[in-house]
Design an enzyme around this catalytic site. Structure first.
Site, PDB file in Angstrom:
ATOM      1  N   ASN A   8      30.878  34.154 -17.690  1.00  0.00           N
ATOM      2  CA  ASN A   8      31.327  32.890 -17.123  1.00  0.00           C
ATOM      3  C   ASN A   8      30.481  31.774 -17.736  1.00  0.00           C
ATOM      4  OD1 ASN A   8      31.924  30.681 -15.565  1.00  0.00           O
ATOM      5  ND2 ASN A   8      31.693  31.733 -13.599  1.00  0.00           N
ATOM      6  N   ARG A  90      35.755  34.128 -18.404  1.00  0.00           N
ATOM      7  CA  ARG A  90      36.420  33.188 -17.513  1.00  0.00           C
ATOM      8  C   ARG A  90      36.670  31.891 -18.299  1.00  0.00           C
ATOM      9  NH1 ARG A  90      33.701  28.696 -14.179  1.00  0.00           N
ATOM     10  NH2 ARG A  90      35.346  28.118 -12.750  1.00  0.00           N
ATOM     11  N   HIS A 179      39.857  27.856  -9.663  1.00  0.00           N
ATOM     12  CA  HIS A 179      39.375  28.962  -8.822  1.00  0.00           C
ATOM     13  C   HIS A 179      40.433  30.049  -8.641  1.00  0.00           C
ATOM     14  CE1 HIS A 179      36.515  25.942  -6.651  1.00  0.00           C
ATOM     15  NE2 HIS A 179      35.842  26.585  -7.585  1.00  0.00           N
ATOM     16  N   ARG A 240      31.496  16.199  -5.789  1.00  0.00           N
ATOM     17  CA  ARG A 240      32.780  15.576  -6.158  1.00  0.00           C
ATOM     18  C   ARG A 240      33.435  14.904  -4.961  1.00  0.00           C
ATOM     19  NH1 ARG A 240      34.582  20.877  -8.730  1.00  0.00           N
ATOM     20  NH2 ARG A 240      33.469  20.902 -10.716  1.00  0.00           N
ATOM     21  N   GLU A 383      34.527  37.183  -8.293  1.00  0.00           N
ATOM     22  CA  GLU A 383      35.286  36.802  -9.479  1.00  0.00           C
ATOM     23  C   GLU A 383      34.916  37.692 -10.666  1.00  0.00           C
ATOM     24  OE1 GLU A 383      33.955  32.808  -8.268  1.00  0.00           O
ATOM     25  OE2 GLU A 383      35.701  32.102  -9.345  1.00  0.00           O
TER      26      GLU A 383
END
Ligand code: ADP
Length: 395
Positions: A8, A90, A179, A240, A383
């Site tokens: 990742n 990823r 995601h 964010r 993940e």
């Protein structure tokens, strides 16, 4: 022995896990951080409990991969590089091209790089990392797993913005979400836990980490998600904004004397959210602690976070005309019984009855009462294993 990497790569980091497959046994994992800086950090855990960390100059992602392979061999984690026969990467943006994971070819790497327009900090770095792995383990099956693929099932009315239609046709301006690997994994796991076919279930998955997104999964397919053209949209996150009115952009640029709109976007991405509201931290644990000590803005940040998640859950109940299961996952979702409680108690009208004792967990567990009309489940996401499974599937 068959070994598979789940990689990742972020803009300035690279996370890795090395698995024995198909056993899904983790043999090594670690993190390279502060890539591009003089004091980069390389960390690896291996042999069930041994750990090594060093601070060194890591100018780019190529160097990060070089260090990884050097230490794998130095610590005898790998005897022969040929044992690594799978690598899953990823990738943040797959655009409309990648509706599912893809075996990596030169053409795929080129496309990933070109999709950098949608994820300028991520995709080009991911392309570099793929090339580095190609050089070192040329015989391994490499697979790109896209954050956006799971959401390519969204219907037009949910992925289109109310903009002139040509902007979609000419510039691919639409919602892509993110995601996806996590939403896919936890929604499938939820169906397994309740022992029903996913095709018969309406599920809302709340991935609440530093980045956060909420997805409506109807019959196993993503039908709507809170992140948008980029991960900036949706709920309040660590740094964010989540959704804001676009008219604020020129207004604030004028007030703040900002000339380059990119600087404004950086503020929305890096200085807003929990951090911006609380003025304390982007980390939920710090914000909760400050609120407990009486910091009003920290409490306000928590209230706004909870409020935005609740609103998206409400929206997605409307989008699917119902919901059977609400899933919580990722750093905050998995670990903060307090935030889960705050979110669910405020929307109890829908028929959600939290079980306080069951909610006091960080593990996989149903957290509502047996009588609750809607079930809520805590499911730690994974993940990495999902990426390794995708490699296994496409080998
Ligand atoms: P990322 O998006 O970086 O992968 P994570 O999924 O690791 O993020 O989530 C990080 C967030 O989870 C941070 O805000 C952190 O404070 C929060 N978190 C982790 N553990 C807890 C906890 N016990 N209580 C509340 N928040 C937690």
């Amino acid at each position: 022995m068959s070994k598979t990497f789940a990689i990742n790569a972020g803009s300035s980091s690279l996370k890795f896990q090395l698995y024995n497959m198909p056993e899904e046994e983790v043999i090594a994992k670690g993190l390279v951080e502060r890539i591009g800086l003089n004091d980069g950090v390389f960390n690896i855990e291996y042999n069930d409990g041994e750990e090594f960390e060093t601070t060194t100059n890591i100018p780019d992602h190529a160097k990060a991969v070089e260090l990884l392979f050097d230490y794998l061999q130095e610590f005898n984690i790998i005897d022969d590089l040929n044992e690594i026969d799978g690598v899953g990467h990823r990738v943040v943006a797959g655009g409309e091209i990648f509706k599912e994971s893809a075996v990596v070819t030169d053409e795929v790497i080129k496309q990933v790089d070109e999709l950098g327009e949608f994820a300028p900090l991520h995709n080009p770095a991911e392309a570099v990392v793929m090339r580095e792995f190609q050089k070192r383990v040329p015989n391994a099956t490499m697979v790109a797993v896209f954050d956006t693929s799971f959401h390519t099932t969204m219907p037009e009315e949910n992925y289109l913005y109310s903009l002139p239609y040509e902007y979609y046709e000419h510039f691919a301006a639409r919602k892509y979400g993110a995601h996806g690997t996590s939403h896919n994994y936890v929604s499938r796991r939820a169906a397994e836990i309740v022992g029903k076919p996913i095709e018969d279930l309406k599920i809302i998955t709340c991935h609440l980490g530093n980045g956060a997104s909420i997805t409506a999964v109807d019959g196993g397919k993503s039908v709507d998600t809170s992140m948008g053209f980029t991960p900036l949209a949706g709920v309040t996150m660590g740094t964010r904004t989540g959704d804001i009115d676009a008219s604020l952009i020129p207004y604030l640029m004028e007030k703040l004397d900002i000339k380059d709109v990119k600087d404004m976007i950086t503020i929305f991405n890096k200085k807003s959210g929990l951090l911006g509201i609380s003025g304390v931290s982007s980390d939920m644990r710090d914000v909760e602690e400050a609120a407990d000590e009486g910091n009003k803005r920290a409490q306000l940040a928590l209230d706004i976070f909870v409020n935005r998640v609740q609103k998206y859950i409400g929206q997605y109940i409307a989008v699917m005309n119902g919901v059977d299961i609400i899933v919580f996952t990722a750093g905050i979702g998995e670990n903060s019984a307090r935030e889960r409680r705050a979110i669910l108690e405020g929307i109890s009208w829908f028929g959600i009855e939290l079980d306080e004792e069951r909610n006091d967990t960080r593990k996989e567990a149903i957290i509502t009462t047996d009588e609750s009309k809607i079930m809520a489940i805590n499911i730690p996401t994974n993940e990495e294993v999902e990426i390794a499974r995708e490699v296994e599937r496409l080998k």
